[in-house]
Design an enzyme around this catalytic site. Structure first.
Site: not given
Ligand code: NAD
Length: 321
Positions: A67, A110, A137-138, A159, A199, A219-220, A226
């Site tokens: 990927k 996934r 988004h996730q 949130n 994030s 998951m984040g 992070k």
């Molecule tokens: P997104 O940008 O759509 O959403 C971000 C989320 O984090 C929101 O809920 C936002 O309010 C919150 N946020 C932002 N800054 C913050 C802070 N300082 N304190 C607390 N919350 C905060 O992103 P997304 O696509 O939903 O992805 C969310 C996270 O998941 C990202 O960190 C991304 O890298 C991670 N991710 C992990 C995997 C995995 O396989 N583990 C896969 C995809 C994404």
């Protein structure tokens, strides 16, 4: 060679397809039949972008590929999602390029499938309240997939940006669950299963706030630095992950491990629970944590499913290289 577009992936790959593919590849990883290769992730010094590769080979499923993609922070202003990726699948017998598969939708399904697999194998059967920390988004994909795993009666959510919660409420209502926006402490006090998908770089959930018996899917946290939860939670919990090497370096466990409070040997690949070589949850009061860091083999597994289903439904495009 087959081309499977983003639109086709969305059309053919359902939550259950992703769940089965991710569960099988986690099992194959734990039994040594599938390996992730070292991840490359670099700031390219242009457009503020992070770009990289996640690759691997699942010998059991004969899935070989990579990927490629990353994060372009300026994309939102162009009407595009910031995370962009494409999966390349290769013929494991010849090395020839077999398929190009859109990776954006597949990344979300996934990732949701991974936490859903953890809930299926680790959460208490009698879990009633699903807690969500995060509403980006996730989160919608996460909520939908989790809702399939237990007979939840309600969703409680917090949130950092409260204005994002109404969109998540719609998703909960869509799957027939009442939704309540609450404090972080109340998520801990009420929820039997908690998914964190933000994030954040600071703990959002403290150990004293959560109940015995809780299952957390963190998951984040997928990058160094992070952090979503109090490291004390991991120290006192039974910790599971997709891949131990990632959990201790880029996952939620990095903080407890770096502080010397958690040993890597105490972290179990979830595949061992799926394979039944580890019992998983031992008692109803155990706190279980799934540190979902995201591995390349998850992407390849769902991309292979997308290719198969697209061919079966006549939606795969064929081009000569
Ligand atoms: P997104 O940008 O759509 O959403 C971000 C989320 O984090 C929101 O809920 C936002 O309010 C919150 N946020 C932002 N800054 C913050 C802070 N300082 N304190 C607390 N919350 C905060 O992103 P997304 O696509 O939903 O992805 C969310 C996270 O998941 C990202 O960190 C991304 O890298 C991670 N991710 C992990 C995997 C995995 O396989 N583990 C896969 C995809 C994404």
């Amino acid at each position: 060679m087959f081309v499977i577009t983003e639109a086709t992936c969305q059309q053919v790959v359902g939550q259950q397809d992703a769940f089965s593919a991710v569960e099988a590849v986690f099992a194959a990883m734990a039994s040594g039949d599938a390996n992730n290769f070292p991840v490359v992730r670099e700031a390219i010094g242009y457009a503020d972008a992070l770009y990289g590769f996640k690759s691997g080979f699942d010998k059991a499923g004969r899935v070989l590929g990579v990927k490629s993609g990353g994060y372009w922070p300026g994309n939102a202003s162009k009407g595009l999602t910031n995370h962009q990726s494409t999966v390349f699948l290769f013929d494991a017998d010849t090395g020839q390029l077999d398929a190009l598969v859109g990776g954006n939708y597949l990344t979300a399904v996934r990732t949701a499938a991974a936490s859903a697999v953890s809930i299926a194998h680790l959460a208490r059967e009698d879990s009633e309240v699903l807690g969500m920390i995060g509403a980006g988004h996730q989160s919608a994909f996460q909520l939908r997939a989790a809702a399939e795993q237990r007979a939840f009666k309600k969703v409680v959510a917090w949130n950092h940006h409260p204005d994002m919660l109404p969109a998540l409420e719609k998703v909960a209502n869509d799957v027939g669950l009442p939704f309540e926006a609450v404090t972080q402490e109340a998520v801990g006090a009420q929820a039997d299963v908690i998914i964190s998908i933000t994030s954040a770089h600071q703990p959002l959930l403290m150990k004293d706030w959560i109940k015995p018996g809780t299952h957390l899917a963190c998951m984040g946290t997928d990058t160094k630095g992070k952090q979503e939860v109090d490291p004390a939670i991991l120290v006192s919990a039974a910790v599971f992950t997709d891949e131990v090497a990632q959990s201790i370096s880029i996952g939620e466990a990095q903080h407890a491990v770096n502080a010397g409070d958690l040993n890597e040997d105490a972290i179990t690949p979830i595949g061992a629970v799926i394979n039944k070589s580890h019992q998983g949850r031992r008692t109803a009061d155990d706190i279980t944590v799934f540190d979902g860091t995201g591995v390349g083999l998850q992407d390849l597994a769902v991309a292979a499913v997308a290719k198969r289903l697209a061919i079966e439904t006549g939606l795969a495009q064929v081009i000569e290289l």
